[in-house]
Design an enzyme around this catalytic site. Sequence first.
Site, PDB file in Angstrom:
ATOM      1  N   LYS A 213      10.500  -7.638  -4.646  1.00 13.81           N
ATOM      2  CA  LYS A 213      11.272  -6.333  -4.849  1.00 13.81           C
ATOM      3  C   LYS A 213      10.757  -4.876  -4.193  1.00 13.81           C
ATOM      4  CE  LYS A 213      10.879  -2.756  -8.294  1.00 13.81           C
ATOM      5  NZ  LYS A 213      11.708  -1.767  -7.084  1.00 13.81           N
TER       6      LYS A 213
ATOM      7  N   CYS B  14      -1.218   6.005   1.634  1.00 16.40           N
ATOM      8  CA  CYS B  14      -2.331   6.086   0.757  1.00 16.40           C
ATOM      9  C   CYS B  14      -3.692   6.074   1.404  1.00 16.40           C
ATOM     10  CB  CYS B  14      -2.513   4.690   0.061  1.00 16.40           C
ATOM     11  SG  CYS B  14      -2.412   3.453   1.367  1.00 16.40           S
TER      12      CYS B  14
ATOM     13  N   GLU C 192      -4.018  12.275  -6.766  1.00 16.96           N
ATOM     14  CA  GLU C 192      -3.388  12.089  -5.711  1.00 16.96           C
ATOM     15  C   GLU C 192      -2.079  12.656  -5.616  1.00 16.96           C
ATOM     16  OE1 GLU C 192      -1.670   7.848  -5.101  1.00 16.96           O
ATOM     17  OE2 GLU C 192      -2.532   7.846  -2.921  1.00 16.96           O
TER      18      GLU C 192
HETATM   19  O1  TXE Z   1       5.301   4.173  -7.166  1.00 16.48           O
HETATM   20  P1  TXE Z   1       5.271   3.215  -8.162  1.00 16.48           P
HETATM   21  P2  TXE Z   1       5.977   5.501  -6.909  1.00 16.48           P
HETATM   22  C1  TXE Z   1       1.353   6.452  -5.234  1.00 16.48           C
HETATM   23  C2  TXE Z   1       1.705   8.100  -5.102  1.00 16.48           C
HETATM   24  C3  TXE Z   1       3.012   8.279  -5.725  1.00 16.48           C
HETATM   25  C4  TXE Z   1       2.879   7.423  -7.015  1.00 16.48           C
HETATM   26  C5  TXE Z   1       4.082   7.079  -7.537  1.00 16.48           C
HETATM   27  O2  TXE Z   1       0.775   9.066  -5.463  1.00 16.48           O
HETATM   28  O3  TXE Z   1       3.437   9.534  -5.806  1.00 16.48           O
HETATM   29  O4  TXE Z   1       2.223   6.413  -6.465  1.00 16.48           O
HETATM   30  O5  TXE Z   1       5.013   6.493  -6.565  1.00 16.48           O
HETATM   31  C6  TXE Z   1       7.571  -0.641  -8.638  1.00 16.48           C
HETATM   32  N1  TXE Z   1       6.494  -3.244 -13.082  1.00 16.48           N
HETATM   33  N2  TXE Z   1       1.563   5.698  -4.483  1.00 16.48           N
HETATM   34  O6  TXE Z   1       6.728   5.969  -8.102  1.00 16.48           O
HETATM   35  O7  TXE Z   1       6.135   3.507  -9.387  1.00 16.48           O
HETATM   36  C7  TXE Z   1       8.463   0.461  -8.159  1.00 16.48           C
HETATM   37  O8  TXE Z   1      10.108   0.054  -8.333  1.00 16.48           O
HETATM   38  C8  TXE Z   1       6.579  -3.505 -11.952  1.00 16.48           C
HETATM   39  C9  TXE Z   1       0.662   5.107  -3.648  1.00 16.48           C
HETATM   40  O9  TXE Z   1       6.879   4.944  -5.827  1.00 16.48           O
HETATM   41  O10 TXE Z   1       3.959   2.766  -8.317  1.00 16.48           O
HETATM   42  C10 TXE Z   1       8.205   0.164  -6.601  1.00 16.48           C
HETATM   43  O11 TXE Z   1       8.896  -0.670  -6.124  1.00 16.48           O
HETATM   44  N3  TXE Z   1       6.912  -2.754 -10.800  1.00 16.48           N
HETATM   45  C11 TXE Z   1       1.024   3.922  -2.882  1.00 16.48           C
HETATM   46  C12 TXE Z   1       6.749  -0.014  -6.770  1.00 16.48           C
HETATM   47  O12 TXE Z   1       6.507  -0.616  -8.043  1.00 16.48           O
HETATM   48  C13 TXE Z   1       7.190  -1.443 -11.067  1.00 16.48           C
HETATM   49  C14 TXE Z   1       2.267   3.823  -2.400  1.00 16.48           C
HETATM   50  C15 TXE Z   1       6.007   1.207  -6.731  1.00 16.48           C
HETATM   51  O13 TXE Z   1       6.435   2.211  -7.310  1.00 16.48           O
HETATM   52  C16 TXE Z   1       6.853  -0.959 -12.381  1.00 16.48           C
HETATM   53  C17 TXE Z   1       3.237   4.441  -3.025  1.00 16.48           C
HETATM   54  C18 TXE Z   1       6.770  -1.877 -13.301  1.00 16.48           C
HETATM   55  N4  TXE Z   1       6.496  -1.395 -14.753  1.00 16.48           N
HETATM   56  C19 TXE Z   1       3.035   5.472  -4.347  1.00 16.48           C
HETATM   57  N5  TXE Z   1       7.310   0.210 -12.210  1.00 16.48           N
HETATM   58  C20 TXE Z   1       0.190   3.482  -2.096  1.00 16.48           C
HETATM   59  N6  TXE Z   1      -1.227   2.805  -2.518  1.00 16.48           N
HETATM   60  O14 TXE Z   1       0.284   3.186  -0.945  1.00 16.48           O
HETATM   61  C21 TXE Z   1       7.497   0.649 -10.934  1.00 16.48           C
HETATM   62  N7  TXE Z   1       7.508  -0.564 -10.105  1.00 16.48           N
END
Ligand code: TXE
Length: 479
Positions: free
Chosen positions: A172, A281, A383
């Site tokens: 996904k 990140c 972050e």
């Molecule tokens: O991440 P999410 P988001 C950090 C960064 C950002 C924060 C939120 O601080 O502001 O995370 O970002 C899926 N079960 N990073 O909202 O929610 C979602 O659909 C399974 C750092 O984008 O973690 C997406 O495909 N999956 C990071 C993926 O998880 C779920 C890079 C990431 O979304 C889910 C990005 C659930 N319950 C954000 N909920 C890095 N380390 O590089 C959401 N998802």
Amino acid sequence: MNILNYINGQLIAPVSGQYLDNINPAEGKVYGNIPDSDSADVTKAVESAAAAFPIWSAMPLTKRANILLKIAELIDRDLDKLALAESADQGKPLKLAKSVDIPRASANLRFYATASMHVSTESHLMEGEAINYTTQTPIGVAGCISPWNLPLYLFTWKIAPALAAGCTVVAKPSELTPMTAFLFSKLCIEAGLPAGVLNIVHGLGNKVGQAIVEHPEVSVISFTGGTVTGKRIAATAAPMFKKLSLELGGKNPNLIFADCDFDQAVSTSIQSSFSNQGEICLCGSRILVERSLYNKFIAEFVKRTKELIVGDPLEENTRVGALVSEAHMNKVLSYIELAKSEGGEIICGGKQVSLSGRCENGYFVEPTVIAGLDQTCRTNQEEIFGPVVTIMPFDTEEEAINYANSNAYGLSATIWTENLKRAHRVSHQIKSGIIWVNCWLLRDLRTPFGGMKQSGVGREGGWEALQFFTETKNVCIKL
Ligand code: TXE
């Protein structure tokens, strides 16, 4: 353009027939839609992956690897088209998508396709009494969930080792950046990837992502994203005894010692602060400068920050594009307000940028440098994931290390010094999974990648990622 799910080798609509808007953040406008899939789509995808597992896991390594190498070749062929899609979805400068994101996506496939043909396992002779040998076999159906900041790069970062190890996959991509995953599914069909080996289900995290994590036939989960979501996934997967790799957030220190190569330190720190609008990140969002160099460094760093062009991602000289969504832009702007309330001084940037023409409704924020805060405040603990860095002086090496280690994250760190002993000494005391000395974002795919503390669990990248998708068995035979 209508994006479709990729299930059992077919591009198909979601069972519900419902779709979500896909927004171009540089324009602030809907430019397509994506399936609003749910557990019914995930069930079909897992069934396809489970049905394909016996064929794929038993396929001769070279044959499996050649299919992955063919996909890599097609990614290179379609580099411009994929880069344009990446930029349209995420807001990053097209130049960056062309030079980093898409080339690294094909590099991921090439590395794991070839690495899988050179994996060795162990045997141990027990003083003539018995011999042990270890086998590594693919675990089964893998769930791969990726974020929006480096869409195709991190999507293939999980899928490539899973497929190369012989697993089949239900993947996904983020609902914010689905386009390159959709184009990638078409390349997989063109490359002759057998039906069901890879399945891509588009949609929301709490529906599709959650359904993948909790599906009883998904045996191993690889996730990259926020720490909050990582905690939720761990809570679901742990009681089901699923193997889990979590690559989460970071709040990475960038230590500048007075004996550094000044020009290198400044120019690379501009990159590590603001590349991809700070939405990596591994960005060095906390700059710590030895006091004797502090004023000189700040003056030059701010001068070069102000020279960065915030603009239309399609323009050649744009260095800072749009943030990925209006919600994320507002989150980043709220952290700048928080910094002010915590006593921070905005020494450059700090505001939303309004552009004209195509991007007049886009989500743009100035590259921002904040001074005057201490390490304990929220701005330095949490972050932000935007073009925002804090900067502060330190007096001693010990103080620098304490500041560097002073928050819950431990993903990466950069150290600028020409003193070799200090480079080793400080590297060994910083609690981060990845340390760069006099460089940033230099990656050898054979090395492990991952964070300490709340930056993650497990290691992605390198041999370990291949082993992550396998399970070992030890056979002991009496001689
Ligand atoms: O991440 P999410 P988001 C950090 C960064 C950002 C924060 C939120 O601080 O502001 O995370 O970002 C899926 N079960 N990073 O909202 O929610 C979602 O659909 C399974 C750092 O984008 O973690 C997406 O495909 N999956 C990071 C993926 O998880 C779920 C890079 C990431 O979304 C889910 C990005 C659930 N319950 C954000 N909920 C890095 N380390 O590089 C959401 N998802």
